[in-house]
Design a protein around this motif. Structure first.
Motif, PDB file in Angstrom:
ATOM      1  N   ARG A 109       0.859  -1.182   0.000  1.00 14.32           N
ATOM      2  CA  ARG A 109       0.000   0.000   0.000  1.00 14.32           C
ATOM      3  C   ARG A 109       0.898   1.235   0.000  1.00 14.32           C
ATOM      4  N   ASP A 110       0.657   2.146  -0.918  1.00 14.62           N
ATOM      5  CA  ASP A 110       1.382   3.414  -0.982  1.00 14.62           C
ATOM      6  C   ASP A 110       2.896   3.244  -0.931  1.00 14.62           C
ATOM      7  N   GLY A 111       3.428   2.304  -1.713  1.00 14.19           N
ATOM      8  CA  GLY A 111       4.868   2.104  -1.780  1.00 14.19           C
ATOM      9  C   GLY A 111       5.466   1.401  -0.574  1.00 14.19           C
ATOM     10  N   GLN A 112       4.614   0.735   0.204  1.00 13.64           N
ATOM     11  CA  GLN A 112       5.100   0.035   1.384  1.00 13.64           C
ATOM     12  C   GLN A 112       4.690  -1.436   1.332  1.00 13.64           C
ATOM     13  N   ILE A 113       5.635  -2.305   1.681  1.00 13.05           N
ATOM     14  CA  ILE A 113       5.385  -3.739   1.799  1.00 13.05           C
ATOM     15  C   ILE A 113       4.782  -3.969   3.175  1.00 13.05           C
ATOM     16  N   PHE A 148       7.168  -1.815   5.391  1.00 13.36           N
ATOM     17  CA  PHE A 148       8.542  -1.585   4.956  1.00 13.36           C
ATOM     18  C   PHE A 148       8.531  -0.776   3.673  1.00 13.36           C
ATOM     19  N   ASP A 149       9.362   0.257   3.598  1.00  7.30           N
ATOM     20  CA  ASP A 149       9.488   1.043   2.385  1.00  7.30           C
ATOM     21  C   ASP A 149       9.998   0.142   1.261  1.00  7.30           C
ATOM     22  N   SER A 150       9.320   0.127   0.123  1.00  2.40           N
ATOM     23  CA  SER A 150       9.700  -0.786  -0.954  1.00  2.40           C
ATOM     24  C   SER A 150      11.046  -0.424  -1.582  1.00  2.40           C
ATOM     25  N   CYS A 151      11.479   0.835  -1.455  1.00  2.00           N
ATOM     26  CA  CYS A 151      12.749   1.257  -2.051  1.00  2.00           C
ATOM     27  C   CYS A 151      13.945   1.060  -1.121  1.00  2.00           C
ATOM     28  N   SER A 152      13.764   1.301   0.174  1.00  2.00           N
ATOM     29  CA  SER A 152      14.883   1.202   1.121  1.00  2.00           C
ATOM     30  C   SER A 152      14.840  -0.062   1.965  1.00  2.00           C
ATOM     31  N   GLY A 153      13.659  -0.704   2.070  1.00  2.00           N
ATOM     32  CA  GLY A 153      13.495  -1.876   2.913  1.00  2.00           C
ATOM     33  C   GLY A 153      13.360  -1.555   4.385  1.00  2.00           C
TER      34      GLY A 153
END
Length: 139
Positions: free
Chosen positions: A62-66, A75-80
């Motif tokens: 949701r909104d770029g978060q796992i 978890f942020d999908s770009c930084s983890g």
């Protein structure tokens, strides 16, 4: 280097699951998730209780978060990185990939060998069906 899929596929499907083998012969699952205009690769487990994100139905996002399907840590999908819930202040283990200029994604991590698309259950017998959710977040 092993070609995996394309950025377009990851963005259209929301995630892409594959199985790898480490230098000790142990299998693990990796998820490719959309990140900005590209993709990132993470081990398919929450840092809190090693719950699988993708249990064969795609990664809940949701909104770029796992989103961990068990406790709802995000978890942020770009930084983890996770800044909330049971997994707060942890970062997902990364798997090195390269996104080529043509949008093709290749496994570029010397610690892993590609086994196959899909989860471990898809590549060998055994495994589980994933966690029972205790999350407050609905999908």
């Amino acid at each position: 280097m092993r070609e995996l899929t394309t950025v377009e596929t990851v963005h259209e499907e929301g995630s892409w699951l594959f199985t790898v083998r480490d230098q000790y012969g142990e299998q693990d699952e990796v998820i490719l998730v959309p990140c900005d205009d590209g993709a990132e690769a993470w081990i398919n487990r929450c840092t809190h209780e090693a719950q699988r994100f993708d249990t064969g139905r795609g990664v809940p996002m949701r909104d770029g978060q796992i989103i961990c399907p068990k406790h709802g840590s995000m978890f942020d999908s770009c930084s983890g990185y996770c800044d909330n819930g049971e997994a707060a202040d942890t970062t997902l283990p990364a798997v090195d990939i390269t996104v080529r200029d043509d949008g093709r994604i290749v496994l570029d991590d010397d610690e892993f060998t590609f086994v196959g698309e899909g989860g471990i259950d898809d590549n060998e017998d055994g495994g589980d069906d994933g966690p029972a959710s205790t999350s407050h977040i609905g999908f």
